[in-house]
Design a protein around this motif. Structure first.
Motif, PDB file in Angstrom:
ATOM      1  N   ASN A  48      31.384  32.912  34.977  1.00 10.07           N
ATOM      2  CA  ASN A  48      31.870  33.589  36.176  1.00 10.07           C
ATOM      3  C   ASN A  48      32.109  32.633  37.344  1.00 10.07           C
ATOM      4  N   ASN A  49      32.091  31.321  37.068  1.00  8.45           N
ATOM      5  CA  ASN A  49      32.333  30.291  38.099  1.00  8.45           C
ATOM      6  C   ASN A  49      31.395  30.449  39.287  1.00  8.45           C
ATOM      7  N   LEU A  50      30.097  30.564  39.013  1.00  2.57           N
ATOM      8  CA  LEU A  50      29.130  30.822  40.067  1.00  2.57           C
ATOM      9  C   LEU A  50      28.177  29.661  40.325  1.00  2.57           C
TER      10      LEU A  50
ATOM     11  N   LEU B 139      30.438  48.919  42.424  1.00  2.00           N
ATOM     12  CA  LEU B 139      29.427  48.100  43.085  1.00  2.00           C
ATOM     13  C   LEU B 139      29.268  46.761  42.367  1.00  2.00           C
ATOM     14  N   GLU B 140      29.207  46.802  41.052  1.00  2.04           N
ATOM     15  CA  GLU B 140      29.012  45.568  40.286  1.00  2.04           C
ATOM     16  C   GLU B 140      30.232  44.654  40.399  1.00  2.04           C
ATOM     17  N   THR B 141      31.425  45.229  40.376  1.00  2.45           N
ATOM     18  CA  THR B 141      32.649  44.435  40.535  1.00  2.45           C
ATOM     19  C   THR B 141      32.702  43.802  41.919  1.00  2.45           C
ATOM     20  N   ALA B 142      32.371  44.585  42.944  1.00  4.54           N
ATOM     21  CA  ALA B 142      32.378  44.082  44.318  1.00  4.54           C
ATOM     22  C   ALA B 142      31.354  42.969  44.499  1.00  4.54           C
ATOM     23  N   THR B 143      30.211  43.095  43.844  1.00  2.00           N
ATOM     24  CA  THR B 143      29.155  42.091  43.974  1.00  2.00           C
ATOM     25  C   THR B 143      29.592  40.754  43.387  1.00  2.00           C
ATOM     26  N   LEU B 144      30.185  40.781  42.210  1.00  2.00           N
ATOM     27  CA  LEU B 144      30.692  39.541  41.622  1.00  2.00           C
ATOM     28  C   LEU B 144      31.770  38.923  42.502  1.00  2.00           C
ATOM     29  N   GLU B 145      32.600  39.782  43.082  1.00  2.00           N
ATOM     30  CA  GLU B 145      33.677  39.291  43.947  1.00  2.00           C
ATOM     31  C   GLU B 145      33.115  38.616  45.193  1.00  2.00           C
ATOM     32  N   VAL B 146      32.128  39.224  45.816  1.00  2.00           N
ATOM     33  CA  VAL B 146      31.582  38.634  47.043  1.00  2.00           C
ATOM     34  C   VAL B 146      30.798  37.363  46.728  1.00  2.00           C
ATOM     35  N   PHE B 147      30.220  37.280  45.551  1.00  2.00           N
ATOM     36  CA  PHE B 147      29.561  36.034  45.146  1.00  2.00           C
ATOM     37  C   PHE B 147      30.576  34.914  44.969  1.00  2.00           C
ATOM     38  N   ARG B 148      31.751  35.233  44.427  1.00  2.32           N
ATOM     39  CA  ARG B 148      32.781  34.197  44.274  1.00  2.32           C
ATOM     40  C   ARG B 148      33.280  33.730  45.643  1.00  2.32           C
ATOM     41  N   TYR B 149      33.476  34.666  46.546  1.00  2.25           N
ATOM     42  CA  TYR B 149      33.886  34.285  47.903  1.00  2.25           C
ATOM     43  C   TYR B 149      32.832  33.384  48.543  1.00  2.25           C
ATOM     44  N   THR B 150      31.568  33.759  48.400  1.00  2.00           N
ATOM     45  CA  THR B 150      30.493  32.991  49.032  1.00  2.00           C
ATOM     46  C   THR B 150      30.384  31.608  48.418  1.00  2.00           C
TER      47      THR B 150
END
Length: 490
Positions: free
Chosen positions: A240-242, A443-454
């Motif tokens: 997930n490129n995290l 919620l889970e999709t949004a969480t992964l998205e905000v982690f990528r932004y961060t």
């Protein structure tokens, strides 16, 4: 609906773009927007958005728009429209598939991110299986632009090994293009491959190390983990490129499964402590721990007794009070705190005097970074625009995808009531229902998205400081700079 226009609009767009006929371009944009308003979501609508984006990109080129002029509120209005439309097209393709121009859409999206100084995200979208592309410019444009971008980014990496890996990845892309040069029908790329000095230099360098270079896959096989759980966690993060690791932007193999990113060497007055470096360590630590909390929320099983004896009320919409969901919510909120800390660290590093509340918002960055010209600050500014809630802002002239929902969700998690429910309740009146409602999947999709932004924002933070330190060293060429090792935590 004008069926004749529907059949010929892609060719008309290509013709207007190739001739740079501004009147024709404007006329087509108007016609396509009218067509857009009458279409349901479909492959045709995706193609309409793709064409509108291309027309706006051409307008941006004609008017020489520059994304770096945001400091003076000179926004690239045509490029903004182009990015918004191509993101709609890409999201539609991701959700529903069935798009003949999917690789062109993805390549154009990456090109536009590059134009907005968002190089890390551009690399992400330039990455796909080029062997799957059938007769499209994207098979040449994407790998060439990615190689060029990697060669530029490598100069701002702190680790020499990572710099070498970036160069070698660029070499492999350029080598493949060179070997198939006679099949390239994109004249611009063909000319660059044949005539650019950096291309020939890279090819010569790559040939000298190719025999000794080991693939990421081979290196990953040598990595041993103490537990299966650790390997599963690290594999999930890498896929997930995290990871806070530049290698995770060029591979998902476990060789990238460490958080190697560090605060760069920086010049301070004699006697000053390594407080900025430690402040970054705090940001990094919080991100890594929040990431694990998110992972636990998504995958870990909690004991049944933790859910028992709570005497909770339901409104019969299958709302989710589980420990897992609360963990995901917590991780989500932690990300936005990290984003604000990124801006505070930059404020301290650049010694910006500001009495206003430090926030990861475009208005704050624009006000306080007007005189700091740095391409990675540009990237942070444009990234912050994505996370702005524009529902109450008039005359917004900056790109903004549906990601503004991420800011709304964060504000509701902090100050309101967020109900996670997988169906809509219609039994009672809802006058007293002030909840922000979304499904567990959302919620889970949004969480992964905000982690990528961060994660991306943290990368831009380090690149911005590295860029600035390089400029300092250029200005201090004749001076002796004493150095001190930064102590490590153990």
């Amino acid at each position: 609906m004008d069926t004749d226009f529907v059949k010929i609009f892609p060719k008309e767009c290509d013709n207007a773009i190739s001739t740079k006929n501004i009147e024709k371009i404007d006329s087509l944009i108007e016609k396509l927007k009218k067509l857009e308003s009458r279409l349901e979501r479909s492959p045709l609508l995706t193609q309409v958005w793709y064409c509108i984006s291309n027309l706006y990109s051409t307008r941006a080129a004609i008017y020489n728009e520059d994304a770096k002029l945001w400091r003076n509120e000179k926004f690239p209005t045509n490029a903004v429209q182009s990015l918004n439309y191509i993101r709609r097209a890409f999201n539609e393709y991701i959700q529903n598939g069935n798009c003949n121009t999917c690789f062109e859409i993805q390549t154009n999206l990456a090109n536009l991110y590059r134009g907005f100084c968002r190089d890390i995200e551009a690399n992400y979208f330039w990455t796909f299986n080029y062997n799957n592309v059938v007769y499209s410019d994207s098979i040449f444009v994407a790998p060439f632009n990615k190689a060029k971008n990697l060669m530029e980014l490598k100069d701002y990496l702190n680790d020499k090994k990572e710099t070498g890996y970036y160069a070698y990845e660029a070499y492999k892309l350029i080598k493949s293009l060179t070997e198939n040069k006679n099949n390239i029908f994109h004249e611009g790329i063909k000319s660059e491959i044949s005539n650019s000095v950096w291309v020939s230099d890279l090819l010569n360098w790559g040939k000298n190390i190719e025999e000794t270079a080991m693939s990421f896959e081979e290196m990953a096989k040598r990595i041993k983990y103490k537990t299966k759980e650790e390997k599963l966690y690290r594999t999930w993060c890498a896929e997930n490129n995290l990871f806070l690791n530049p290698l995770n932007d060029i591979t998902k193999e476990l060789i990238s499964a460490q958080d190697t990113l560090e605060f760069p060497n920086y010049i301070v007055k004699i006697g000053e402590g390594p407080f900025l470096s430690v402040a970054f360590s705090d940001i990094k630590n919080r991100f890594c721990k929040a990431r694990y909390i998110a992972y636990c929320g998504l995958f870990k099983q909690y004991p049944e007794w933790l859910e028992e004896g709570l005497f909770l009320t339901s409104c019969l919409d299958y709302n989710d009070f589980s420990t897992n969901t609360e963990m995901v919510k917590t991780a989500y909120k932690l990300c936005f705190g990290i984003l604000d800390s990124i801006i505070l660290l930059l404020k301290k590093y650049f010694e910006i005097e500001s009495k206003s509340k430090t926030e990861f918002k475009p208005t704050w960055i624009q006000t306080n970074f007007q005189n700091i010209h740095n391409p990675f600050i540009d990237g942070l500014f444009w990234l912050s625009c994505d996370l702005t809630d524009i529902s109450n802002i008039k005359n917004w002239q900056i790109p903004n995808p549906v990601a503004d929902i991420l800011r709304k969700l964060r504000n509701n998690l902090e100050h309101n009531w967020v109900r996670v429910a997988d169906c809509e309740n219609s039994i009672w009146f809802g006058d007293h229902d002030y909840a922000f409602v979304l499904s567990k999947e959302q919620l889970e999709t949004a969480t992964l998205e905000v982690f990528r932004y961060t994660r991306t924002a943290i990368m831009y933070l380090i690149l911005a400081i590295t860029y600035n330190e390089k400029q300092k060293i250029k200005n201090l060429q004749d001076e002796i700079i004493p150095s001190m090792e930064v102590p490590y935590y153990s």
